[in-house]
Design a protein around this motif. Sequence first.
Motif, PDB file in Angstrom:
ATOM      1  N   LEU A   1       0.874  -1.345   0.012  1.00 38.49           N
ATOM      2  CA  LEU A   1      -0.069   0.014   0.087  1.00 38.49           C
ATOM      3  C   LEU A   1       0.728   1.263  -0.188  1.00 38.49           C
ATOM      4  N   ARG A   2       1.828   1.062   0.830  1.00 36.58           N
ATOM      5  CA  ARG A   2       2.934   2.290   1.015  1.00 36.58           C
ATOM      6  C   ARG A   2       3.746   2.497  -0.447  1.00 36.58           C
ATOM      7  N   LEU A   3       4.093   1.373  -0.749  1.00 33.92           N
ATOM      8  CA  LEU A   3       5.349   1.536  -1.905  1.00 33.92           C
ATOM      9  C   LEU A   3       4.753   1.585  -3.321  1.00 33.92           C
ATOM     10  N   VAL A   4       3.499   1.038  -3.545  1.00 38.74           N
ATOM     11  CA  VAL A   4       2.995   0.877  -4.992  1.00 38.74           C
ATOM     12  C   VAL A   4       1.611   1.758  -5.158  1.00 38.74           C
TER      13      VAL A   4
ATOM     14  N   GLU B   1      -0.265   2.599 -10.675  1.00 37.77           N
ATOM     15  CA  GLU B   1       0.846   1.710 -11.225  1.00 37.77           C
ATOM     16  C   GLU B   1       0.801   0.476 -11.119  1.00 37.77           C
ATOM     17  N   ALA B   2      -0.303   0.119 -10.454  1.00 35.18           N
ATOM     18  CA  ALA B   2      -0.670  -1.434 -10.261  1.00 35.18           C
ATOM     19  C   ALA B   2      -2.013  -1.470 -10.797  1.00 35.18           C
TER      20      ALA B   2
ATOM     21  N   ALA C   1      -9.417   0.837  -8.165  1.00 41.04           N
ATOM     22  CA  ALA C   1      -8.797  -0.142  -8.874  1.00 41.04           C
ATOM     23  C   ALA C   1      -9.664  -0.275 -10.282  1.00 41.04           C
ATOM     24  N   ARG C   2      -9.036   0.432 -11.048  1.00 45.08           N
ATOM     25  CA  ARG C   2      -9.847   0.700 -12.577  1.00 45.08           C
ATOM     26  C   ARG C   2     -10.466  -0.497 -13.148  1.00 45.08           C
TER      27      ARG C   2
END
Length: 349
Positions: A60-63, A67-68, A103-104
């Motif tokens: 959650l913090r890093l990505v 981008e995902a 989340a698309r």
Amino acid sequence: MTHSTESTQEREAYYQRLASHDVAPLWTVFRQLLTPTPKPRAVPHHWRWATLRPLLDEALRLVPIEEAERRVLVLENPRLKGESAITSTLYAGLQIIGAGETARAHRHTANALRFVLEGEGAFTAVNGERAPMQRGDFIITPVWTWHDHGNQGSAPVVWLDGLDLPAAQALAAIFFEPFQEVQQPPAVPEDDSRWRWGQGLRPTFESAPGLYSPIRRYPYLIARESLARLAATTKGSPYDGIMLQYMNPLNGGPAMPTIDAFLQWLPPRASLTSHRHTGSTVYCAVEGRGILEVDGIEYQWEPNDVMVVPSWAPHRHRNPHSEPAILFSFTDAPLLRPFGLYREEEVSG
Ligand code: GTQ
């Protein structure tokens, strides 16, 4: 009769020549192919929530969600590393979506299910219908249906994803398409399908999709209440205890064509009988604590832990505690049944 060194060498040379023509001798592999019983590549395994939950926070913090496509930790079978598979047919992952995130929207031919583990205020939109996500809810996004996820709450929401992705991949039938917008605009009221098809009543003026359940969301409250009421009067199955299927009300079958899903109740002090069957099963613990014994190995589970039982592995359930224990599970058995490949037997001892 023994073979001369010469004839052995001749054979080896022959095998190499065969390979150069893209053919191979069956007799050297026959016994590996036609095994007396199934020899799955997947092994039994146990993923602990206590280990995985902090790793989800790091994702959650890093990505960033942009981008995902989906922020998911894939539960990879230790024997299938790099294959994004929990068994050779099934996929499982833990998805986390932060407060305010989307989340698309997209669609794919792999069938997917969600089982909600943590958080409040998220929804999955399926073909324009939003299904609110509460702990223990079971939600389906079947083959080629548009879906996106949103979190309107103030904390992260986490769920288990189950897909038939490896099976669809093996059949070379994966298609994927992004939606033209990030989110689907709501086309019908929230939970619409449950009021249309999920109450033992059928709208006479419309037809339902043929391949899968017309119901998007099966609420935990209802499934759990049913289990509790059944538990008061029955022991259920000797292998599974009290188990309810997430049913397609149109045909009494599984909610999706390739995946069957269940909620089961292991009464206090239950010690069930060992059995095995073809098809693989992914378990996710919901309430209480219990022991799943697979191939003689004991997995002591706690809520939100995930376990996998490969095809034909003997397994049995125990609940040594004074509280009932509840498990969610899904299986690829619907892929086997129509082809005469489903077998089941008790295992004594
Ligand atoms: O939420 O649509 O774990 O498309 C893998 C693929 C989740 C999803 C996964 C997906 C999704």
